[in-house]
Design an enzyme around this catalytic site. Structure first.
Site: not given
Length: 1252
Positions: A495, A497, A888
């Site tokens: 991921d 950020t 996620d």
């Protein structure tokens, strides 16, 4: 009955299963009972281990409808069998959603049977009760449905496929008590009941494990043969092992029970309609009940959809996101005539912004003063989000890893070897005319020798040690078996950020827009000149912030944006809200220092009240909030400024989305260029928009309006530019992974160009690499779906010369002869979530080719992240996923190794959790995974050699009617084997990640060659020693043996005969040779670099080997009477002891030479160079050290070995080979790929055409 009456339950879900019906058969039951008694209970054990055999042996096939026993098989790759007893329940009706039992005949199709008379009572009369057939599996009830002629799970109100408007119109009044009781027949109590099994039940289940049954068989056999000491040692080990296992399992059950039991039963207020409420326990709730959410909050006991009011909820238990989220009531499209066509089917996933999930903490509520915040119960018990999470913990899927599958295959091979030796010993015993008991016991003893009882404990030692080392670096695992899988990872998705970049964003500046033109960028938004602008008003109001205990709380991005304005958030008191239709509003206002100075004459004084009125005139109330949606990529609010009659709407979100919702004339012409300029620099860009709403919209109308009616015809306000800095560790970690030939992929919800810029900054994409953007469009107006290919940018090094895109970066190390290494260009594909969805649907074959080089996936929704992981796994990548946010969770669970950077309870969804919020945990985990995997191989190889060496010794001794002594077995198994196994596993991981991976399974060329060569070497030297000692002139001369103890005279007992059979020069010779062989293979197999620290740094192992070698040499050359008597050894001539020393040294020299020179240097590098990322792999990084391994030498060696070019096993390697000779790949810039439906096929083909 149809012959093949097979039903599918949970179709399309993760736990999909095939269902077959069976009926108990009395004569089969009797026959099985008789055979079970005849076999001493072994048949019962076999049927206990094999549910399929048990059902087929005791039942006859019948239709599923009439079944007494349900036999189920999972449709996944594991094909597991389950058995369940079908029970009958007497219920007042057949359908829980019916209002009256008399309506049951038409109630089978839930999708068309809405409960629309919730206030009617159900007379529960005994004569109206009907039979309901059901079975329970994995804490889930499956009920028979006549309508679909199958068993189905009743999950809750979602079974009704109800629309958002019907939630309000048909379910907002709740249920009567009678209806509640009726539904409880089907749904049971609302509880997640984690039963803690009694120690006796756990003991029985543990003892009935095949491994312990085999040990019990071994112990009985050894006791029969008077091997009491060794049998007692094994019993002691087994008791300790069982006790440890029981303690661990019991502790896990208790912890899980306590975690679930906390707040699981609370007192709730149930709404009965007509403003009537009733206090009850949460266990009484059923789907359809309406509960009142108290203003001071509650731990949700069920899944419920909000129908009135707003809630601030902490969902960290489920998502790992510590930031509280705002839940709003579900919209009612029927109240808005224009929104009626958008009346969607309610889904907890699609409408999660309106759903309160079980186990989450409602912190506070907000609604009209004095009104109740109400929610309709949707799911209860194990059907809830929390219940499903607990079920996944209670009933996990087995770990699918080649090592474990190969382990069973290897054990079968050992059993095969044991069978051959068993037959050999049987024949030898018969030829020697031994007693029947001796023949049976000794022959069966061979099997217990060949399959070592300590194997499972030895195999888990390396994993346990690796888990301890991971804890020291802050990585915790809830699935230790996956540590081995981490050693095979060759691709990691990240991921962006909070994972690659810092979690928080910093304000870089703003760029306002007016009259369709951009202003110059400005650094600050808290200037006096900007206070009255719509731009700053949008920044101050368009967020989901709230005050919790006086502190601002909410999304970090919202927090930074709001703080940049300098405004103040005020949550109104009841007295203040009484003036505004009694609705509890949140207000924002600028601080007094930002207010423009009042225009007053010099002789007037500024009163405090005047200052308050001035401040109040700039106060803005947030009337309605449409929360941020990942799918929509935007959020909006409806506000009203104090003193204004009309309301305003403000919108913020992804620039492309916001611009599409604005009037074209308000969007600057250079919008795309300005946006591209910012995103190329790696900035996070957010666009703002505004709309003046119609005066006829009142407070109450706004509360029920559809967001699509608000978010249109907006005026574009400008851009907020946020800076997202890379974490300091990120570039170094990605560089390490690149040199280790581990692919890295970015999966983010951010803008495409921003993601590409960050990928370049962190080293995921090298400066000289090409980036090809795949821009896919769905079919439209009769035109087929198509993909347009273009560059994100062109690297400077390619500006002055044409680019050869057809030259790929796939590194081919398959032994082909290459005259000259050709120049290579490295390229990457990048795509957005929309393109990903189109390609997945219309270009299935192309998607697998794209993921070989896909590096940046932007604007990806949570479910698309999971789909990407599945696609990568479908081409045989071992995928790791590293993320930190709620988006996620699905991908973390689906990946081979999910690594969560969140320490919250949501890490339950991820196999690994790092307490250090940086990606430095990834190489640590891979290094430890490789070390644990190699350790498992070392231990397995050693245990296999141990059993084979001992089996060879016993087989040779059987030929002369001898055997190893009881204490010889004890010394070998306890002092040598166990000590070596548990110390050789202590090697820590090598400090660097190398550019190759260890083998993935035991059935691989290098490992099989290693084991087979060592078996042959050990066999050869044992046979040499056996034959040499038999041919010496002092062989079988009894006076030779009297150097340690006098010969026995007088009465000859059985024990004396047995002692004379064991005590022999051959026995002593083979004991010493085999003992040294165990130590030799242990040292040979205990390898260090490149995956583990060198063995000499493992001081417990080195010390153990040195002590054992010194001890064995000491007793061999300096016979000690007590030790020789204890081990039943004889004293042999010094010349033969020297000869044995030469045999042992020769054995060691040959073993080390074959393993370290022939296998490791020659065969491993030249013959067994498998995929290891260096072969066929798609590494978008720069050339790695692995590429330079003596191509010429390897090619020549291949020719000498006449090695044929073999096809790769992994799908991604096979695709890489195909693409390496495809002249049309990769697609050229400015070309288009169109989907064309293939004739008589569901799949789509495609062709690429150049566009000038």
């Amino acid at each position: 009955m149809e012959k093949e009456d097979v039903k599918i339950v949970n179709k399309g879900l993760e736990d999909e299963m095939e269902l077959r019906g069976y009926r108990l058969c009395r004569w089969k039951l009797a026959l099985v009972g008789f055979c079970g008694i005849c076999t001493g209970g072994f048949l019962f054990l076999l049927l206990y281990w094999m549910p399929e055999w048990c059902v087929k042996a005791t039942c006859t096939r019948t239709s599923v409808r009439e079944a007494d026993v349900a036999l189920l098989r999972s449709t996944d790759e594991f094909k597991r069998w389950f058995r369940a007893k079908v029970r009958i329940m007497m219920a007042p009706g057949k359908n829980p959603y019916d209002s009256l039992p008399s309506q049951t005949p038409q109630a089978n199709d839930h999708a068309h049977n809405h409960s629309d008379s919730a206030s009617q009572k159900i007379p529960i009369a005994e004569n109206q009760h009907v039979q309901m057939r059901y079975f329970t599996l994995h804490s889930t009830k499956y009920f028979w449905n006549d309508g679909i002629q199958n068993f189905e799970v009743l999950k809750g109100l979602e079974d009704l496929a109800m629309t958002c408007s019907s939630v309000h119109s048909k379910h907002s009044n709740g249920l009567s008590k009678d209806q509640q009781e009726y539904r409880r027949f089907f749904f049971g109590l609302n509880e997640i009941d984690v039963k803690v099994p009694s120690l006796f039940k756990l003991l029985v289940k543990e003892v009935l494990n095949p491994f312990y049954i085999f040990q019990l068989f071994s112990v009985i056999l050894w006791c029969t043969d008077e091997y009491y000491y060794y049998a007692m040692a094994i019993i002691l080990m087994s008791v300790i092992s069982i006790a440890t296992s029981l303690y661990t399992i019991k502790k896990q059950y208790v912890m899980l029970h306590d975690m679930v039991a906390t707040h699981s039963t609370v007192r709730v207020t149930i709404y009965r309609g007509d403003n009537e409420t009733e206090e009850a326990l949460s266990t009484d709730l059923v789907p359809g009940d309406v509960i009142v959410i108290p203003s001071n909050g509650i731990i949700m006991p069920c899944d419920a959809v909000l129908i009135c009011g707003t809630c601030i909820v902490n969902e960290s238990m489920l998502t790992g996101e510590s930031v509280p989220v705002t839940k709003t009531d579900i919209p009612n499209p029927q109240l808005d005539k224009r929104g009626g066509e958008d009346d969607a089917i309610y889904s907890t996933e699609e409408h999660k912004r309106h759903t309160l999930f079980c186990g989450t903490n409602v912190i506070q509520t907000r609604y009209y003063t004095g009104e109740m915040v109400k929610a309709v119960v949707v799911r209860t018990g194990f059907s809830t989000a929390k219940g499903q999470l607990i079920r996944s913990i209670l009933y996990p899927k087995p770990t699918d890893f080649k090592l474990y599958r190969d382990a069973y295959l290897f054990l079968l091979c050992l059993v095969g070897v044991a069978s051959l030796v068993f037959i050999y010993s049987l024949i030898m015993k018969i030829i020697n005319q031994e007693s029947v008991k001796e023949i049976i016991v000794k022959s069966l003893d061979i099997i217990t020798i060949t399959v070592p009882p300590a194997l499972p404990a030895a195999m888990t030692a390396g994993i346990v040690y690796a888990q301890r080392r991971l804890k020291k670096v802050g990585i915790f695992s809830i699935s230790p078996q996956r540590i081995n899988v981490c050693g095979q990872l060759n691709l990691v998705c990240f991921d962006k950020t909070g994972t690659l970049t810092e979690d928080g964003l910093d304000m870089w500046g703003i760029q306002r827009s007016e009259d369709g033109r951009f202003h110059h960028s400005e650094e600050k938004a808290d200037e006096k000149s900007l206070v009255k602008t719509k731009f700053v008003s949008c920044m101050a109001t368009c967020h989901s912030l709230t005050k919790i205990e006086g502190q601002l709380s909410g999304d970090p991005l919202d927090l930074k944006m709001f703080e940049a304005t300098g405004w103040i958030l005020v949550e109104a008191t009841e007295e203040e809200t009484a003036q505004h239709d009694r609705i509890e509003l949140t207000y924002v206002k600028p601080p007094s220092q930002l207010l423009p100075p009042p225009v007053i004459s010099p002789e007037q004084d500024m009163e405090l009240s005047d200052l308050y009125e001035l401040s109040a005139s700039y106060m803005i109330g947030i009337v309605r909030q449409f929360s941020f949606s990942s799918a929509l990529q935007r959020m909006s609010v409806v506000v009203r400024q104090i003193g204004e009659r009309r309301m305003d709407a403000y919108l913020k979100g992804a620039p492309e989305v916001v611009a599409s919702l604005c009037k074209k004339e308000t969007v600057p012409e250079d919008f795309a260029e300005v946006l591209e300029d910012y995103t190329k620099q790696g900035f996070r860009v957010i666009a703002l928009a505004h709309r003046r709403l119609e005066s006829k919209l009142t407070f109450h109308k706004v509360q029920n309006i559809n967001r699509d009616q608000i978010e249109k015809n907006m005026d574009f306000l400008g851009l907020i530019i946020m800076q997202n800095k890379l974490k300091t560790e990120t570039p170094g970690v990605l560089e390490d992974l690149r040199h280790a030939n581990i692919r890295t992929v970015m999966v983010t919800g951010d803008n495409m160009l921003t993601a590409i810029s960050v990928a370049r900054d962190c080293g995921m994409i090298q400066p000289q690499d090409l980036v090809i953007i795949a821009d896919a469009l769905p079919p439209k107006d009769g035109h087929a779906a198509k993909i347009t290919w273009h560059y994100a940018d062109k690297p400077s090094k390619h500006n002055n010369k044409p680019t050869k895109l057809e030259e790929m970066e796939i590194i081919m190390e398959d032994g082909n002869c290459v005259d000259e290494p050709r120049p290579q260009e490295y390229y990457h594909f990048a795509m957005s979530g929309k393109s990903f969805a189109v390609i997945t649907e219309h270009f299935q074959d192309l998607m697998q080719k794209l993921v070989l080089h896909g590096t940046v996936f932007a604007r990806m929704a949570p479910d698309q992240k999971t789909q990407l992981v599945e696609t990568l796994e479908s081409v045989d990548y071992f995928v790791g996923m590293c993320g930190d946010g709620a988006n996620d969770c699905g991908a973390l669970k689906r990946a081979h190794a999910g690594i969560s950077l969140s320490e919250l309870e949501a890490s339950v969804a991820s196999p690994f959790t790092s307490t250090t919020p940086s990606i430095s945990c990834v190489p640590n985990l891979i290094r430890e995974g490789r070390a644990a995997l190699v350790t498992s191989f070392c231990v397995f190889k050693f245990m296999a050699l141990y059993s084979i060496i001992q089996c060879l010794s016993v087989a040779l001794l059987y030929s002369i009617r001898s055997n190893l002594g009881d204490f010889q077995f004890l010394f070998i198994d306890i002092a040598i084997i166990l000590l070596i196994v548990f110390t050789m596993s202590l090697n820590s991981a090598w400090k660097e990640l190398v550019a190759r991976r260890p083998p993935s399974g035991l059935v691989s060329g290098p490992l099989l060659c290693s084991v087979m060569t060592q078996i042959i070497i050990c066999l050869g030297f044992q046979v040499v020693a056996f034959n040499l000692v038999k041919n010496l002139n002092w062989y079988l001369k009894s006076d030779i043996y009297n150097c340690t103890a006098p010969s026995e005279t007088g009465i000859i007992t059985n024990s004396t005969v047995r002692e004379k059979i064991i005590k022999s020069d051959v026995n002593t010779t083979l004991f010493f040779v085999s003992s040294f062989q165990y130590l030799i293979v242990a040292m040979v197999f205990s390898k260090g670099k490149p995956f583990r620290e060198p063995s000499y740094k493992n001081w417990p192992f080195v010390l153990s080997c040195i002590i054992l070698i010194i001890f064995l040499f000491f007793i061999m050359f300096f016979p000690v009477s007590g030790i020789y008597t204890f081990l039943e050894l004889v004293c042999i001539p010094l010349s033969w002891r020297v000869a044995m020393l030469l045999i042992i040294l020769s054995n060691a020299a040959v073993s080390f030479f074959i393993e370290t020179v022939v296998l490791d240097v020659i065969l491993w590098k030249h013959v067994f160079s498998r995929d290891k990322q260096g072969s066929y792999d798609v590494s978008p990084a720069a050339p790695t050290p692995q590429e330079g391994i003596d191509v010429y030498g390897r090619s020549c060696f291949s020719l000498l070995c006449c090695r044929r070019k073999k096809l790769p096993k992994a799908r991604y390697m096979h695709l890489a080979q195909e693409l390496s000779v495809d002249p049309d790949w990769p697609p050229k810039p400015k070309s288009t790929t169109e989907a064309k439906a293939a004739a008589h096929s569901d799949n789509c083909s495609y062709h690429i055409e150049a566009v000038s």
